[in-house]
Enzyme design. Structure first.
Site, PDB file in Angstrom:
ATOM      1  N   GLY A  49       0.773  -1.242   0.000  1.00  0.00           N
ATOM      2  CA  GLY A  49       0.000   0.000   0.000  1.00  0.00           C
ATOM      3  C   GLY A  49       0.801   1.286   0.000  1.00  0.00           C
ATOM      4  O   GLY A  49       0.345   2.305  -0.509  1.00  0.00           O
ATOM      5  N   ASP A 106      -4.556   1.978  11.269  1.00  0.00           N
ATOM      6  CA  ASP A 106      -5.938   1.815  11.724  1.00  0.00           C
ATOM      7  C   ASP A 106      -5.892   1.401  13.201  1.00  0.00           C
ATOM      8  O   ASP A 106      -5.805   2.249  14.086  1.00  0.00           O
ATOM      9  CB  ASP A 106      -6.602   0.761  10.811  1.00  0.00           C
ATOM     10  CG  ASP A 106      -8.074   0.550  11.096  1.00  0.00           C
ATOM     11  OD1 ASP A 106      -8.606   1.209  11.996  1.00  0.00           O
ATOM     12  OD2 ASP A 106      -8.697  -0.278  10.419  1.00  0.00           O
ATOM     13  N   LYS A 134      -6.166   6.759  11.428  1.00  0.00           N
ATOM     14  CA  LYS A 134      -7.530   6.699  11.984  1.00  0.00           C
ATOM     15  C   LYS A 134      -7.432   6.730  13.516  1.00  0.00           C
ATOM     16  O   LYS A 134      -7.324   5.664  14.148  1.00  0.00           O
ATOM     17  CB  LYS A 134      -8.225   5.407  11.529  1.00  0.00           C
ATOM     18  CG  LYS A 134      -8.414   5.277  10.024  1.00  0.00           C
ATOM     19  CD  LYS A 134      -9.123   3.964   9.705  1.00  0.00           C
ATOM     20  CE  LYS A 134      -9.226   3.723   8.217  1.00  0.00           C
ATOM     21  NZ  LYS A 134      -9.753   2.388   7.890  1.00  0.00           N
ATOM     22  N   PHE A 155     -13.603   2.496   5.596  1.00  0.00           N
ATOM     23  CA  PHE A 155     -12.685   1.847   4.667  1.00  0.00           C
ATOM     24  C   PHE A 155     -12.415   2.766   3.475  1.00  0.00           C
ATOM     25  O   PHE A 155     -13.342   3.274   2.845  1.00  0.00           O
ATOM     26  CB  PHE A 155     -13.286   0.524   4.185  1.00  0.00           C
ATOM     27  CG  PHE A 155     -12.330  -0.286   3.374  1.00  0.00           C
ATOM     28  CD1 PHE A 155     -11.327  -1.028   3.978  1.00  0.00           C
ATOM     29  CD2 PHE A 155     -12.417  -0.301   1.981  1.00  0.00           C
ATOM     30  CE1 PHE A 155     -10.426  -1.768   3.221  1.00  0.00           C
ATOM     31  CE2 PHE A 155     -11.524  -1.045   1.223  1.00  0.00           C
ATOM     32  CZ  PHE A 155     -10.527  -1.774   1.849  1.00  0.00           C
ATOM     33  N   ASP A 162      -5.931  -0.407  -1.585  1.00  0.00           N
ATOM     34  CA  ASP A 162      -6.739  -1.234  -2.498  1.00  0.00           C
ATOM     35  C   ASP A 162      -7.983  -1.830  -1.852  1.00  0.00           C
ATOM     36  O   ASP A 162      -8.107  -1.864  -0.628  1.00  0.00           O
ATOM     37  CB  ASP A 162      -5.890  -2.392  -3.011  1.00  0.00           C
ATOM     38  CG  ASP A 162      -5.696  -3.462  -1.941  1.00  0.00           C
ATOM     39  OD1 ASP A 162      -5.304  -3.105  -0.814  1.00  0.00           O
ATOM     40  OD2 ASP A 162      -5.974  -4.640  -2.210  1.00  0.00           O
TER      41      ASP A 162
HETATM   42  P1  5GP Z   1      -3.923  -1.914  11.350  1.00  0.00           P
HETATM   43  O1  5GP Z   1      -3.010  -3.075  11.644  1.00  0.00           O
HETATM   44  O2  5GP Z   1      -3.396  -0.578  11.803  1.00  0.00           O
HETATM   45  O3  5GP Z   1      -5.320  -2.156  11.863  1.00  0.00           O
HETATM   46  O4  5GP Z   1      -4.112  -1.862   9.790  1.00  0.00           O
HETATM   47  C1  5GP Z   1      -3.071  -1.599   8.995  1.00  0.00           C
HETATM   48  C2  5GP Z   1      -3.207  -2.187   7.621  1.00  0.00           C
HETATM   49  O5  5GP Z   1      -4.563  -2.558   7.303  1.00  0.00           O
HETATM   50  C3  5GP Z   1      -2.807  -1.152   6.603  1.00  0.00           C
HETATM   51  O6  5GP Z   1      -1.422  -1.212   6.362  1.00  0.00           O
HETATM   52  C4  5GP Z   1      -3.674  -1.526   5.425  1.00  0.00           C
HETATM   53  O7  5GP Z   1      -3.031  -2.538   4.706  1.00  0.00           O
HETATM   54  C5  5GP Z   1      -4.930  -2.090   6.045  1.00  0.00           C
HETATM   55  N1  5GP Z   1      -5.984  -1.062   6.183  1.00  0.00           N
HETATM   56  C6  5GP Z   1      -6.408  -0.456   7.321  1.00  0.00           C
HETATM   57  N2  5GP Z   1      -7.402   0.410   7.051  1.00  0.00           N
HETATM   58  C7  5GP Z   1      -7.592   0.369   5.706  1.00  0.00           C
HETATM   59  C8  5GP Z   1      -8.476   1.063   4.809  1.00  0.00           C
HETATM   60  O8  5GP Z   1      -9.307   1.899   5.179  1.00  0.00           O
HETATM   61  N3  5GP Z   1      -8.367   0.753   3.490  1.00  0.00           N
HETATM   62  C9  5GP Z   1      -7.486  -0.173   3.019  1.00  0.00           C
HETATM   63  N4  5GP Z   1      -7.468  -0.385   1.698  1.00  0.00           N
HETATM   64  N5  5GP Z   1      -6.632  -0.835   3.828  1.00  0.00           N
HETATM   65  C10 5GP Z   1      -6.692  -0.568   5.162  1.00  0.00           C
END
Ligand code: 5GP
Length: 178
Positions: A49, A106, A134, A155, A162
């Protein structure tokens, strides 16, 4: 540029224009230059990403640095135990100043796993620079000092992000319509 976009029967609405994203990247580049230009940092780019963000950000940093790519697979709604390393750092991080380049933070689970690994590898310090953040869903222990834009916990796709492999090429950020 289209206000709405449909991918896999899901409708997304434009949230942030390319100009807004570009201004945020510029501001992050200034802050990172201010704090790291004499530290010869290692920039750890989290694939897939972050590739567009990294390309835009790194070309605005005109001081010595190393770039390494990592890849970690996370499974939605799960904890750190369900993260799998697909590509580990390929550099010696001993006594290095490390900056993790993330597209989006996130819950922070992915970030915390990467941070733990970097510290285990002997890094002097490990900060994160994430374009999108976020704050409402973040549960990580690491303080996010470098972020571009805070967004609501929905999202999003575009600018590298993606949905089922699609949408990474969109120059704006789009949010899944409720
Ligand atoms: P976390 O581990 O912080 O919950 O999420 C991190 C990963 O989840 C990011 O690197 C990404 O790959 C995916 N992710 C989290 N939120 C989103 C979103 O809103 N859209 C997309 N496409 N990927 C997300």
């Amino acid at each position: 540029m289209a206000k709405y976009i449909e991918i896999d029967k899901k409708r997304f609405v434009k949230l942030l224009a390319p100009d807004t994203i570009a201004a945020a990247v510029r501001s992050m580049a200034n802050n990172i230059t201010r704090d790291f230009s004499h530290k010869s940092p290692v920039m750890l780019v989290v694939l897939n990403g972050s590739f567009i963000f990294a390309a835009d950000l790194l070309r605005q940093l005109d001081f010595p640095l190393d770039i390494s790519f990592i890849k970690i697979k996370s499974y939605a709604g799960t904890t750190q135990q369900n993260l799998v390393w697909e590509l580990e750092p390929d550099m010696n991080l001993q006594n290095r100043t490390v900056i993790i380049i993330e597209d989006i933070v996130d819950t922070g689970n992915t970030l915390m796993a990467i941070h733990e690994k970097v510290i285990q590898m002997g890094a002097l310090s490990c900060d994160v620079a994430t374009l999108f953040f976020k704050p409402d869903t973040y549960r990580g222990r690491l303080q996010i000092l470098y972020f571009g834009l805070q967004i609501a916990p929905a999202f999003v796709i575009g600018y590298g992000l993606d949905v089922n492999g699609k949408g990474r090429n969109l120059p704006a950020l789009y949010q899944l319509e409720k």
